[in-house]
Scaffold this active site. Structure first.
Site, PDB file in Angstrom:
ATOM      1  N   THR A 110      79.438  46.875  32.311  1.00  0.00           N
ATOM      2  CA  THR A 110      79.095  45.701  31.509  1.00  0.00           C
ATOM      3  C   THR A 110      78.999  46.124  30.056  1.00  0.00           C
ATOM      4  O   THR A 110      78.472  47.189  29.733  1.00  0.00           O
ATOM      5  CB  THR A 110      77.810  45.005  32.019  1.00  0.00           C
ATOM      6  OG1 THR A 110      77.758  43.699  31.454  1.00  0.00           O
ATOM      7  CG2 THR A 110      76.538  45.763  31.663  1.00  0.00           C
ATOM      8  N   HIS A 119      73.738  41.758  34.882  1.00  0.00           N
ATOM      9  CA  HIS A 119      73.592  41.607  33.429  1.00  0.00           C
ATOM     10  C   HIS A 119      72.899  40.262  33.192  1.00  0.00           C
ATOM     11  O   HIS A 119      73.552  39.223  33.122  1.00  0.00           O
ATOM     12  CB  HIS A 119      74.989  41.641  32.781  1.00  0.00           C
ATOM     13  CG  HIS A 119      74.990  41.534  31.282  1.00  0.00           C
ATOM     14  ND1 HIS A 119      75.962  42.117  30.511  1.00  0.00           N
ATOM     15  CD2 HIS A 119      74.169  40.916  30.404  1.00  0.00           C
ATOM     16  CE1 HIS A 119      75.742  41.859  29.224  1.00  0.00           C
ATOM     17  NE2 HIS A 119      74.655  41.111  29.135  1.00  0.00           N
ATOM     18  N   CYS A 159      69.877  41.266  26.282  1.00  0.00           N
ATOM     19  CA  CYS A 159      70.057  41.163  27.732  1.00  0.00           C
ATOM     20  C   CYS A 159      69.735  42.506  28.372  1.00  0.00           C
ATOM     21  O   CYS A 159      69.703  43.530  27.695  1.00  0.00           O
ATOM     22  CB  CYS A 159      71.507  40.824  28.074  1.00  0.00           C
ATOM     23  SG  CYS A 159      72.077  39.256  27.422  1.00  0.00           S
TER      24      CYS A 159
END
Lengths: 159, 282
Positions: free
Chosen positions: A23, A46, A29
């Site tokens: 990711t 994620h 995040c």
């Protein structure tokens, strides 16, 4: 290698020995990797916001968007591939923030606190983590070896 | 900053292709409250490239229309002129904003993705606050970082100095650009906007998107572009190595009466919408 890209508000689990779950660009995040060394099952989430109560409708459509719906889904999806909770190695990265002296927009910190809370309630230990600061991170899990690499502008290191 | 570098930057601004005529005409029409759906359709209908692209996007599964769209009139009726405008603008900036900006550590496709996300976010914020000029809000968001494609090489060459300044703490990436290069990507972007003869409100939003406090008098589109950019950078939508080194102006949020929960909701909505737009373009 078979690279599986996990987008924002998304997750992936795999038992493919040739797979890397990756990711990119984690800001506030948080990326969570789980890996079972016996079943050789790995997962990557994620998530972008702490609580699904912000929008139950969105949580239904994309549970991986929120910590409190994404984390259970990540674990359950890995169990379906044969992973067992007690063997899972959990690593965490992200939760960064912009320059924000007054702490007006501290989603990163709130995301991390939400994650700690859900792990604490469920007796999940974090094996290693790299959170906070003003840094954008890329996270990659090798499903075969369980190795997790963390990449920033400074370079790439094992997490 | 040497005179040669300034020359190079000025040359780059001049060499940058302008936005296609169709985009410029649509922008004018949408900022004019007297224009009609028919006016918009007429502009697009005579541009075969845009018409073909628009119909292709409208008929992609992710847009979610139940029947096949065969004409611009159909598209306008089903999606609304505002959505049509957004798709045309997103298509027209895709090549320009889609290349990698290595100086900023932005991979291919990421700046376009970030720009579309910010455009959707500004538009949503403008709409939720019942501000006028929603179309301008979208364009301001879409073009706010246009200066990065001009400054990319200069930032790359001096990245070590900029990064060092930023890491010493308390200095944003923008302030470091100013200090090391002599100007920021926002100022350079505004120059591009002026050269393209974009509406003043959009040029202003580009110029002040990292420093809304310096825009006098304060301006809603400027504030909202700043806030939308912050939301998208924070979440990590298409940012580069510079992404987390920008400053949040809390006063802009207060001026616009925005709560944190509203920003989080907008962030969540934009992510969903962005995914559908990305799919439509693939």
């Amino acid at each position: 290698m078979n690279q599986v890209v996990v987008d924002i508000a998304d997750l992936a689990v795999s038992n493919d020995a040739d797979a890397n779950l990756v990711t990119f660009s984690l800001g506030s995040c948080i990326g969570v990797t789980i890996w079972d060394p016996q079943a050789h099952v790995g997962g990557l989430l994620h998530f972008m916001l702490p609580e699904a109560s912000l929008s139950p409708e969105k949580a239904k459509a994309s549970p991986a968007m929120f910590c409190d719906t994404g984390v259970p889904l990540l674990f359950k999806s890995a169990y379906q591939l044969g992973a067992a909770k007690e063997r899972l190695v959990v690593r965490v990265a992200g939760g960064a923030q912009l320059l924000d002296e007054k702490g007006i927009f501290n989603i990163g910190k709130r995301n991390y606190l939400a994650l700690r809370k859900i792990f604490w309630k469920n007796n999940v230990l974090i094996a290693s983590e790299d959170v906070g600061g003003n840094v954008s991170r890329t996270l990659k899990l090798n499903v075969s070896s369980g190795e997790v690499m963390l990449k920033t502008r400074e370079g790439e290191v094992a997490l | 900053m040497t005179a040669a570098t300034v020359d190079r930057i000025v040359q780059k601004i001049s060499a940058l292709p302008r936005l296609p005529m169709t985009s410029m005409r649509l922008m004018q029409l949408l900022s004019n409250p007297d224009s009609s759906v028919r006016d918009v359709v007429e502009v697009i209908r005579f541009d075969p490239v845009v018409t073909a692209e628009l119909l292709k996007i409208c008929n992609s599964a992710s847009i979610g229309l139940m029947r096949k769209i065969e004409s611009v009139t159909d598209a306008a009726r089903l999606l609304g002129t505002n959505r049509i405008f957004q798709l045309v603008m997103a298509a027209h900036t895709r090549t320009m904003l889609g290349s990698s900006q290595d100086g900023y550590g932005i991979p291919a496709g990421a700046l376009w993705k970030h720009s579309v996300a910010v455009a959707l976010a500004v538009e949503r914020l403008a709409r939720s606050l019942a501000r006028e000029q929603v179309g301008q809000a979208f364009t301001a968001g879409l073009l706010h970082d246009i200066g990065k494609i001009i400054l990319n090489t200069s930032v790359g060459a001096d990245y070590a100095k900029i990064a060092e300044l930023v890491k010493q703490g308390g200095v944003s990436f923008c302030e470091a650009e100013k200090s090391i290069l002599g100007f920021t990507h926002a100022e350079i972007g505004a120059r591009v906007g002026e050269r393209w003869e974009l509406p003043e409100a959009i040029v202003r939003a580009i110029r002040y998107h990292h420093e809304p406090e310096f825009c006098e008098p304060h301006d809603a589109i400027v504030d909202l572009t700043h806030i939308a950019d912050i939301v998208c950078l924070q979440i990590g939508v298409g940012g580069g190595d510079d992404a987390m080194y920008y400053r949040i102006d809390g006063a802009a949020m207060e001026r616009q009466g925005l709560k944190l929960s509203t920003l989080e909701t907008v962030g969540a909505e934009v992510i969903v919408e962005l995914k559908s737009i990305e799919k439509a373009f693939h």
